[in-house]
Design a protein around this motif. Structure first.
Motif, PDB file in Angstrom:
ATOM      1  N   UNK A 121      52.742 -14.379 -37.545  1.00  0.00           N
ATOM      2  CA  UNK A 121      53.976 -13.707 -37.166  1.00  0.00           C
ATOM      3  C   UNK A 121      53.708 -12.380 -36.484  1.00  0.00           C
ATOM      4  N   UNK A 122      52.761 -11.598 -37.023  1.00  0.00           N
ATOM      5  CA  UNK A 122      52.431 -10.321 -36.388  1.00  0.00           C
ATOM      6  C   UNK A 122      51.821 -10.536 -35.012  1.00  0.00           C
ATOM      7  N   UNK A 123      50.972 -11.548 -34.870  1.00  0.00           N
ATOM      8  CA  UNK A 123      50.361 -11.833 -33.568  1.00  0.00           C
ATOM      9  C   UNK A 123      51.398 -12.218 -32.533  1.00  0.00           C
ATOM     10  N   UNK A 124      52.357 -13.063 -32.928  1.00  0.00           N
ATOM     11  CA  UNK A 124      53.418 -13.448 -31.985  1.00  0.00           C
ATOM     12  C   UNK A 124      54.281 -12.254 -31.597  1.00  0.00           C
ATOM     13  N   UNK A 125      54.553 -11.367 -32.531  1.00  0.00           N
ATOM     14  CA  UNK A 125      55.348 -10.179 -32.226  1.00  0.00           C
ATOM     15  C   UNK A 125      54.613  -9.271 -31.251  1.00  0.00           C
ATOM     16  N   UNK A 126      53.322  -9.065 -31.463  1.00  0.00           N
ATOM     17  CA  UNK A 126      52.537  -8.230 -30.550  1.00  0.00           C
ATOM     18  C   UNK A 126      52.472  -8.872 -29.170  1.00  0.00           C
ATOM     19  N   UNK A 127      52.299 -10.192 -29.093  1.00  0.00           N
ATOM     20  CA  UNK A 127      52.244 -10.871 -27.799  1.00  0.00           C
ATOM     21  C   UNK A 127      53.568 -10.742 -27.057  1.00  0.00           C
ATOM     22  N   UNK A 128      54.686 -10.903 -27.752  1.00  0.00           N
ATOM     23  CA  UNK A 128      55.988 -10.773 -27.100  1.00  0.00           C
ATOM     24  C   UNK A 128      56.200  -9.358 -26.589  1.00  0.00           C
ATOM     25  N   UNK A 129      55.810  -8.362 -27.384  1.00  0.00           N
ATOM     26  CA  UNK A 129      55.947  -6.982 -26.916  1.00  0.00           C
ATOM     27  C   UNK A 129      55.031  -6.699 -25.735  1.00  0.00           C
ATOM     28  N   UNK A 130      53.854  -7.293 -25.728  1.00  0.00           N
ATOM     29  CA  UNK A 130      52.940  -7.122 -24.591  1.00  0.00           C
ATOM     30  C   UNK A 130      53.500  -7.721 -23.319  1.00  0.00           C
ATOM     31  N   UNK A 131      54.102  -8.914 -23.414  1.00  0.00           N
ATOM     32  CA  UNK A 131      54.710  -9.542 -22.232  1.00  0.00           C
ATOM     33  C   UNK A 131      55.857  -8.690 -21.715  1.00  0.00           C
ATOM     34  N   UNK A 132      56.671  -8.163 -22.619  1.00  0.00           N
ATOM     35  CA  UNK A 132      57.765  -7.293 -22.171  1.00  0.00           C
ATOM     36  C   UNK A 132      57.241  -6.036 -21.490  1.00  0.00           C
ATOM     37  N   UNK A 133      56.162  -5.458 -21.992  1.00  0.00           N
ATOM     38  CA  UNK A 133      55.580  -4.265 -21.380  1.00  0.00           C
ATOM     39  C   UNK A 133      55.052  -4.590 -19.987  1.00  0.00           C
ATOM     40  N   UNK A 134      54.371  -5.740 -19.850  1.00  0.00           N
ATOM     41  CA  UNK A 134      53.837  -6.107 -18.545  1.00  0.00           C
ATOM     42  C   UNK A 134      54.950  -6.409 -17.547  1.00  0.00           C
ATOM     43  N   UNK A 135      56.023  -7.021 -18.005  1.00  0.00           N
ATOM     44  CA  UNK A 135      57.131  -7.282 -17.091  1.00  0.00           C
ATOM     45  C   UNK A 135      57.789  -5.993 -16.622  1.00  0.00           C
TER      46      UNK A 135
END
Length: 143
Positions: free
Chosen positions: A104-118
């Motif tokens: 769950x923590x990994x998925x949350x970090x990945x989603x936040x990373x994608x939002x930052x890159x976008x």
């Protein structure tokens, strides 16, 4: 305020045994008190060791010796296996919970990373700079 005196509590008379030990009586004794004397042990005839125990009351008879029993090793093995299995099951639940939490923590970090890159990254070939004014001056010196 009431100045009458309250009735005094009854003071128990102190009586003494023939050897001088004091005791307190709350009411007059109907008969003189006697000290408790435990009964004398029964005499044991010395003719046969086993015959002496047959007529003694149950309170004086010796306790029977414990009978040696076999070591219940199958029961101990079974109990140990159940205990180890239970501990293993508990560790399994712990690891499963830990894996779910880290996933769950990994998925949350990945989603936040994608939002930052976008938002800030190099997505779409723009370079993340927005609209850029380009002016190109070309001079040909070979004329």
């Amino acid at each position: 305020m009431d100045h009458t005196t309250a009735p005094q509590p009854f003071a128990a008379p102190v009586l003494y045994t023939p050897d001088g030990t004091p005791y307190y009586a709350t009411a007059p004794a109907a008969a003189p008190l006697a000290l408790y004397q435990p009964p004398a042990p029964l005499p044991v005839p010395a003719q046969h060791p086993g015959a002496a125990l047959s007529y003694l009351p149950a309170q004086y008879a010796p306790a029977p010796a414990p009978v040696p029993v076999r070591d219940p090793w199958p029961a101990r093995l079974l109990a140990g296996g159940i205990g180890i299995g239970g501990a293993g099951l508990g560790v399994g639940f712990l690891l499963q919970t830990l894996a779910a939490a880290t996933t769950g923590l990994g998925l949350l970090v990945a989603a936040l990373g994608v939002l930052y890159l976008l938002k800030n990254g190099s997505g779409g070939g723009r370079g993340g700079q927005g609209a850029v004014n380009v002016s190109v001056n070309v001079t040909n010196r070979n004329r």
